[in-house]
Design an enzyme around this catalytic site. Structure first.
Site, PDB file in Angstrom:
ATOM      1  CG  ASP A 177      -1.286  13.680 -32.198  1.00 20.68           C
ATOM      2  OD1 ASP A 177      -2.351  13.080 -32.458  1.00 20.68           O
ATOM      3  OD2 ASP A 177      -0.201  13.097 -32.161  1.00 20.68           O
ATOM      4  CG  HIS A 178      -6.198  13.527 -35.914  1.00 22.60           C
ATOM      5  ND1 HIS A 178      -5.046  13.133 -36.534  1.00 22.60           N
ATOM      6  CD2 HIS A 178      -7.033  12.471 -36.023  1.00 22.60           C
ATOM      7  CE1 HIS A 178      -5.182  11.907 -36.990  1.00 22.60           C
ATOM      8  NE2 HIS A 178      -6.386  11.475 -36.705  1.00 22.60           N
ATOM      9  CD  GLU A 216      -4.535   3.919 -40.198  1.00 23.72           C
ATOM     10  OE1 GLU A 216      -5.338   4.756 -40.615  1.00 23.72           O
ATOM     11  OE2 GLU A 216      -3.305   3.986 -40.389  1.00 23.72           O
ATOM     12  CG  HIS A 240      -1.584   9.664 -34.373  1.00 21.78           C
ATOM     13  ND1 HIS A 240      -1.719  11.025 -34.272  1.00 21.78           N
ATOM     14  CD2 HIS A 240      -1.681   9.394 -35.705  1.00 21.78           C
ATOM     15  CE1 HIS A 240      -1.908  11.551 -35.472  1.00 21.78           C
ATOM     16  NE2 HIS A 240      -1.883  10.588 -36.357  1.00 21.78           N
TER      17      HIS A 240
END
Ligand code: BG6
Length: 486
Positions: A177-178, A216, A240
């Site tokens: 999970d970046h 975003e 996230h």
């Protein structure tokens, strides 16, 4: 021992945009373990040279100023390409031979497999690695990184975990999970567990609520086909946002070690209160930006949410009666990820003119995850020479001001950790299943008569206007502040 990183899905966007630049920059900084080779695998035919040439261009583009031809050339000499089909057992046999004989020269080497293919191929790729004997560890460690999405619901995540565990044991598996690779998310662990001033107030006695926003500015663009099936809950919340919630709410682990950390995170997910019946409409909110239905590959009657807000409760001693508001959307006012710890009002408002309706002027700790990475503490000050007029001001810590150099991309840290066998910043099997266990019922409710209405919002807004009313009805307000970028 030498390392081989084998990337499945080598011709895909993630490989050129994130994985190769991250590996290259690690090499340039001298952090990549010695003798690390990179092997790309996909269906597109490439010679080693042609793939290297293509990657030289994309890496230069994505690394910008940090790219330098000399260090690239040294790195590129260790990049190889092997054409292969995930659904073809013979491809895996020939890959195995290629790795052993041509890349590893018949000497022991550890391998890190990276699944960056279409998620529908994960189970098959894992099965093929098992069938080809490529997971067994007699000639070096074998580890596998699995990209998101890890399943599309609890059932598919369980099935993927089962298929994975038939071939790899959990210690070999790194679910990425970046968000956990972002410096500021790790800094949240440091803020909480390397300082003593925050812990005494990090609980229900002082905190009114927590807001976690990942806004975003981008729209779905060319990803409409994928996005319309996923929607914001699968795309952003299951992974996230829940990760950010876990790191904010978890208890201190006994030690900074993968399983101790993951045990504490899992306890948070286990403590999330389940919703029932009408609560889904009261505690969840969904929206869609205007124009989404005209995006490429999106059906004109789509009801997919591009914006959502959830009110979750972590039922434990620390967080009793402290709601966690999670919010994310596309096509919003600006790109910002932030965690707001909203403290309670002082017990007596000595300087207020009259009763307040919200507590928005009470202290806040704002943790800016991106793009203006930093931390602010908002507090009241006296306006000079103006009687007892107060103004909110802040103490402001900024990574950019305090440290030199660009913050590394999350993939650098995560790839290096996986190469070094540190799974602290990766999700464990129970963690992903518990996360789906929270998201699935909401998705089901949104398909049922218990669904909250789908509200529309113009591009460039903080989501639908009704989400502000939703907060106001709870005597709270969203922290809608775009970061100031220098
Ligand atoms: C991805 C989602 O996981 O995260 C994308 O699939 C989203 O839809 C992206 O844009 C956001 O990541 P970041 O690091 O840009 O905040």
């Amino acid at each position: 021992m030498p390392n081989t990183v084998v990337i499945f899905g080598a011709s895909g966007d993630l490989t050129s945009r994130k994985l190769i630049p991250a590996l290259y920059l690690l090499h340039q900084k001298g952090r990549l373990p010695k003798e690390t080779r990179v092997v790309g695998v996909s269906r597109t035919p490439f010679t080693h040279e042609a793939w290297r040439a293509e990657l030289a261009g994309t890496t230069a583009k994505f690394c910008g100023k940090e790219f330098d031809t000399k260090s690239w050339e040294a790195f590129a000499g260790n990049i190889f390409y092997h054409r292969g089909d995930i659904d073809d057992a013979a491809s895996f046999q020939s890959l195995k031979t290629f790795l052993e004989t041509e890349v590893e020269n018949n000497a022991p080497a550890s391998r890190l497999y990276y699944l960056s293919t279409s998620p529908t191929l994960y189970e098959m790729a894992i099965g093929q690695l098992g069938a080809a004997g490529m997971a067994e560890e007699s000639k070096g460690l074998r580890r596998i990184i699995i990209e998101k999405p890890f399943g599309t619901n609890l059932a598919t995540a369980k099935s993927l975990n089962q298929a994975t565990h038939k071939v790899f044991n959990e210690k070999q598996v790194y679910r990425i999970d970046h968000y956990l690779g972002k410096e500021t998310v790790q800094n949240l662990l440091v803020l909480r567990f390397a300082n003593s001033i925050f812990e005494p107030i990090w609980n229900r006695n002082y905190i009114d609520h927590v807001q976690i926003t990942v806004a975003e500015e981008v729209e779905v663009g060319s990803r409409g086909g994928y996005y319309d099936k996923a929607g914001v809950l699968r795309d952003m919340f299951q992974n996230h946002l829940l990760q950010l919630l876990m790191v904010t709410a978890m208890e201190a682990p006994a030690r900074y070690q993968a399983d101790f950390i993951r045990d504490e995170k899992v306890k948070v997910l286990r403590s999330i209160r389940a919703m029932h019946g009408a609560e889904f409409a009261q505690h969840t909110f969904r929206g869609q930006y205007e124009g989404y239905r005209q995006a490429k590959d999106v059906p004109p009657e789509s009801n997919t949410a591009t914006f959502a807000a959830l009110r979750l409760h972590v039922d434990n001693w620390r967080w009793n009666r402290v709601p966690f508001y999670l919010r994310s959307g596309k096509a919003m006012s600006c790109r910002t990820s932030q965690i707001v710890i909203q403290f309670k009002e002082p017990p007596q408002l000595l300087f207020a003119d009259g009763p307040r309706t919200t507590n928005i002027d009470a202290n806040k700790l704002v943790i800016q995850i991106q793009p203006a990475e930093g931390i602010q503490i908002h507090f009241q000050t006296k306006v000079p020479d103006a009687g007892m007029r107060l103004r909110t001001t802040d103490l402001n810590f900024s990574f950019q001001r305090e440290y030199t150099g660009a913050l590394p991309d999350a993939y650098q840290r995560l790839l290096l950790d996986a190469l070094n066998g540190d799974a602290s910043l990766f999700a464990r099997s129970d963690e992903v299943e518990l996360a789906w266990g929270i998201i699935d019922p909401i998705l089901a409710a949104w398909e049922s008569p218990a669904a909250p209405p789908l509200e529309f919002y113009p591009v460039g807004n903080w989501g639908p206007e009704q989400s502000n009313e939703w907060m106001e009805s709870q005597k709270r307000a969203w922290f809608d502040v775009c970061p100031v970028l220098h």
